[in-house]
Write a protein that holds these residues in place. Structure first.
Motif, PDB file in Angstrom:
ATOM      1  N   GLU A   1      44.863  36.896  44.695  1.00  0.00           N
ATOM      2  CA  GLU A   1      45.242  38.149  45.358  1.00  0.00           C
ATOM      3  C   GLU A   1      44.520  39.365  44.783  1.00  0.00           C
ATOM      4  O   GLU A   1      44.343  40.356  45.473  1.00  0.00           O
ATOM      5  N   VAL A   2      44.167  39.314  43.490  1.00  0.00           N
ATOM      6  CA  VAL A   2      43.596  40.504  42.855  1.00  0.00           C
ATOM      7  C   VAL A   2      42.168  40.281  42.362  1.00  0.00           C
ATOM      8  O   VAL A   2      41.252  40.989  42.763  1.00  0.00           O
TER       9      VAL A   2
ATOM     10  N   PRO B   1      39.448  38.878  45.201  1.00  0.00           N
ATOM     11  CA  PRO B   1      39.099  39.933  46.165  1.00  0.00           C
ATOM     12  C   PRO B   1      38.257  41.045  45.549  1.00  0.00           C
ATOM     13  O   PRO B   1      37.323  41.548  46.177  1.00  0.00           O
ATOM     14  N   ALA B   2      38.573  41.423  44.291  1.00  0.00           N
ATOM     15  CA  ALA B   2      37.767  42.448  43.623  1.00  0.00           C
ATOM     16  C   ALA B   2      36.330  41.949  43.460  1.00  0.00           C
ATOM     17  O   ALA B   2      35.374  42.689  43.692  1.00  0.00           O
TER      18      ALA B   2
ATOM     19  N   LEU C   1      47.028  47.113  39.159  1.00  0.00           N
ATOM     20  CA  LEU C   1      47.173  46.157  40.262  1.00  0.00           C
ATOM     21  C   LEU C   1      47.703  44.832  39.742  1.00  0.00           C
ATOM     22  O   LEU C   1      48.570  44.201  40.347  1.00  0.00           O
TER      23      LEU C   1
ATOM     24  N   TRP D   1      42.812  45.964  49.649  1.00  0.00           N
ATOM     25  CA  TRP D   1      42.285  45.086  50.703  1.00  0.00           C
ATOM     26  C   TRP D   1      43.390  44.453  51.540  1.00  0.00           C
ATOM     27  O   TRP D   1      43.137  43.560  52.327  1.00  0.00           O
ATOM     28  N   ARG D   2      44.621  44.886  51.329  1.00  0.00           N
ATOM     29  CA  ARG D   2      45.741  44.387  52.119  1.00  0.00           C
ATOM     30  C   ARG D   2      46.331  45.528  52.938  1.00  0.00           C
ATOM     31  O   ARG D   2      46.402  46.653  52.470  1.00  0.00           O
TER      32      ARG D   2
ATOM     33  N   LEU E   1      47.451  46.869  46.821  1.00  0.00           N
ATOM     34  CA  LEU E   1      46.179  46.161  46.929  1.00  0.00           C
ATOM     35  C   LEU E   1      45.365  46.811  48.046  1.00  0.00           C
ATOM     36  O   LEU E   1      45.799  46.819  49.193  1.00  0.00           O
TER      37      LEU E   1
ATOM     38  N   ARG F   1      50.202  55.433  39.144  1.00  0.00           N
ATOM     39  CA  ARG F   1      48.936  55.274  39.850  1.00  0.00           C
ATOM     40  C   ARG F   1      49.126  54.396  41.078  1.00  0.00           C
ATOM     41  O   ARG F   1      50.107  53.689  41.198  1.00  0.00           O
ATOM     42  N   ASP F   2      48.134  54.452  41.955  1.00  0.00           N
ATOM     43  CA  ASP F   2      48.179  53.604  43.140  1.00  0.00           C
ATOM     44  C   ASP F   2      48.172  52.142  42.721  1.00  0.00           C
ATOM     45  O   ASP F   2      47.266  51.711  42.026  1.00  0.00           O
ATOM     46  N   ALA F   3      49.182  51.404  43.132  1.00  0.00           N
ATOM     47  CA  ALA F   3      49.244  50.000  42.737  1.00  0.00           C
ATOM     48  C   ALA F   3      49.156  49.078  43.945  1.00  0.00           C
ATOM     49  O   ALA F   3      49.280  47.869  43.809  1.00  0.00           O
TER      50      ALA F   3
ATOM     51  N   LYS G   1      37.826  49.507  52.937  1.00  0.00           N
ATOM     52  CA  LYS G   1      37.309  50.476  51.975  1.00  0.00           C
ATOM     53  C   LYS G   1      37.225  51.862  52.574  1.00  0.00           C
ATOM     54  O   LYS G   1      36.847  52.006  53.725  1.00  0.00           O
TER      55      LYS G   1
ATOM     56  N   ASP H   1      41.507  46.972  38.027  1.00  0.00           N
ATOM     57  CA  ASP H   1      42.561  47.914  37.667  1.00  0.00           C
ATOM     58  C   ASP H   1      43.804  47.163  37.159  1.00  0.00           C
ATOM     59  O   ASP H   1      44.424  46.404  37.892  1.00  0.00           O
TER      60      ASP H   1
ATOM     61  N   HIS I   1      43.977  53.089  52.089  1.00  0.00           N
ATOM     62  CA  HIS I   1      43.120  54.281  52.027  1.00  0.00           C
ATOM     63  C   HIS I   1      43.246  55.137  53.287  1.00  0.00           C
ATOM     64  O   HIS I   1      42.828  56.289  53.299  1.00  0.00           O
TER      65      HIS I   1
END
Lengths: 267, 273
Positions: B186-187, B190-191, B169, A92-93, A90, A86-88, B268, B166, A135
């Motif tokens: 970092e994860v 932000p989520a 991640l 937002w980076r 981040l 799966r897409d791993a 996004k 997720d 994305h």
């Protein structure tokens, strides 16, 4: 020289909440020598991905020992590269920030990070997209970013969990060739999980066939095809078809058994 | 009619033509105002209760004129805005902290779940009198009401975002060498921020509404106070003046936040914004 990766008598029992526990893999013994490219194939639900999670230390084994270069795996291993199905990345980076993560975590300065990240962005062809967000990229480009993200710290072991299964066939062949090229002179050990027998043979030095769950090792085949290989041509090489046939006769029974079981549990 | 004619220039549907939609929207607003005015003048809508645009528009202008007898309008706006911003910030911060803690600590979350659900079930506005008794008629009671409204929105958004993050991640950054702190910054955070930004406009709107309602119930300054005063004098024009002013401010606030949201959601995919 110790094996790069070794599993000895490894079983894994999952205990999901409110469901009966089940055995995912059963007494698996597997040794992978330094620098080898080994693929594990098996029907869905045979515990192939479990093996990778165990080697990376993401989950503990129920019994048995796992070692990387004779060093027992007790916690998450940061000396391996892991490519997830799966897409791993981040989301937002940016591409550059994602590829920089591992170097930032070990406390390198901006200059050093840029010095090591930039060549990787060029090598995987993402330099023009360094400041884009995941994305905004195609599936293949995201995979390349993940590859660079894992390889930037130069791990000796690369664990790959069906990394290309979500890509279309053309992109997939390109990625497979790129992977072989990157791996070629690197001396890295690769443990590659797939359900695609053709992909497994085309890429590997050795093929491991697993049984339907609980996963056991059913057969192992050396792949003696010349390198360097081109994955879209190697299937016409002498020896490919006969190996495919032998491995498929092993795999077919397991696939059928796994399919029957899924029908039964669905009804 | 030949086949080439049907294949000719494709017509852009009216709903896709921006100038047309804008004109239409403006037309609807003008029609609404004209209908209000017309019904009022025709005696079908009693201006004693419902006022009329031609009555309250000059009233609003008068409020903004220097030396207005109705008190300093800028002071009222400043008071209401201060309450809104404070209620929003404190509520967001508390919601973030508690939501994060509950998502990370299963037992804590389970222990407090029934109590929080109960509080959330209370229509928050009935708490306004309680806060006015407890915190007085100044700033604090207005902020407190805003906080109770904003807190739950941010709390639920943060809780769900952190709990459902997720796992791939998390696993990936751990293999890349992330320590606990790195995973958080970092994860997980932000989520959570992404979810908070998505609910930004809702929660800010609630903070604004909370401030105005609490002012209306008991205060000595603010736009809610202005409406309450007008009401006490059976001055429906003053009431509607206040309402229209509040609506315009809310609109302004919302477009400001829309801008903030757009700026911080660049990462996004468009359909998720």
């Amino acid at each position: 020289m110790p094996p790069s990766i070794a599993l000895r008598g490894v079983s894994k029992v999952y205990r999901p909440p409110k469901k009966p526990p089940y055995l995912a893999i059963d007494r698996v013994d597997l040794e992978v020598d330094e620098g080898r490219f080994v693929s594990v194939v098996g029907p869905s639900g045979c515990g192939k991905s479990t093996i990778l999670s165990l080697v990376a230390g993401l989950i503990p084994a129920t019994i048995g020992t796992i070692t990387i270069r004779d060093d027992p795996v007790r916690a998450v291993r940061t000396d391996v590269g892991f490519l997830f199905q799966r897409d791993a990345l981040l989301p937002w980076r940016t591409v550059r920030e994602n590829v920089s993560l591992a170097l930032r975590f070990c406390g390198l300065g901006r200059r050093e990070i840029a010095d090591r990240v930039d060549p990787w962005l060029v090598r995987v062809g993402l330099a023009p997209f360094a400041d884009n967000f995941p994305h905004e990229l195609s599936g293949g480009m995201r995979k390349r970013t993940q590859l660079a993200q894992s390889l930037v710290v130069d791990p000796s072991v690369l664990l790959m969990d069906e990394p290309f299964s979500a890509l279309d066939v053309q992109t997939r062949n390109l990625m497979e060739n790129d992977l072989l090229e990157l791996w070629g002179a690197s001396g890295k050990t690769v443990l590659f999980i797939t359900h695609d027998l053709e992909e497994a043979i085309a890429l590997s030095d050795e093929l491991v066939v697993m049984t339907a769950g609980p996963g056991r090792i059913k057969a192992r085949y050396p792949v003696r095809l010349p390198r360097p290989r081109n994955v879209s041509e190697v299937r016409f090489a002498p020896g490919f078809a006969s190996l495919y046939e032998r491995a498929w006769s092993d795999l077919r029974d397991e696939v059928l058994r796994s399919y029957e079981r899924s029908l039964r549990s669905a009804s | 009619m030949s086949a080439t004619a049907t294949l000719g220039v494709e017509r852009v549907p009216l709903a896709r033509r921006e100038w047309f939609v804008r004109t239409l929207q403006l037309g609807v607003i003008l029609f609404f105002i004209a209908a209000w005015e017309g019904l009022g003048r025709a005696g079908l809508l009693d201006p004693f209760y419902y006022s009329r645009p031609s009555l309250f528009a000059p009233r609003i202008a008068e409020w903004f004129a220097p030396g207005s007898t109705a008190g300093d309008i800028w002071l009222d706006i400043r008071v209401t805005m201060t309450e809104t911003v404070l209620g929003f910030l404190i509520g967001t911060l508390l919601g973030l902290i508690v939501g994060y803690a509950f998502a990370r600590n299963r037992l804590l979350g389970l222990a407090f779940d029934p109590l929080l659900s109960m509080f959330n079930a209370i229509p928050r506005l009935v708490l306004a009198p309680v806060f006015i008794l407890a915190f007085g008629i100044d700033l604090a009671s207005k902020v407190a009401l805003g906080v109770t409204l904003v807190f739950f929105i941010v709390f639920f958004a943060t809780f769900a975002a952190v709990r459902d993050v997720d796992q791939t991640l998390v696993d990936n950054v751990r293999i890349l060498g992330a320590r606990r702190r790195d995973v958080t910054f970092e994860v997980l955070l932000p989520a959570a921020f992404s979810a908070i930004v998505a609910s930004l406009r809702t929660s800010a709107g609630f903070a604004f509404a909370g401030a105005v309602v609490a002012e209306y119930i008991g205060s000595n300054a603010g736009l809610g106070r202005r409406i309450a005063t007008a009401e006490a004098f059976f001055d429906s024009t003053g009431v509607f003046g206040g309402i229209v002013l509040i609506a315009l401010l809310a609109l302004l606030l919302d477009s400001l936040l829309q801008f903030v949201e757009g700026r911080s959601s660049r990462w996004k995919p468009r359909r998720e914004r």
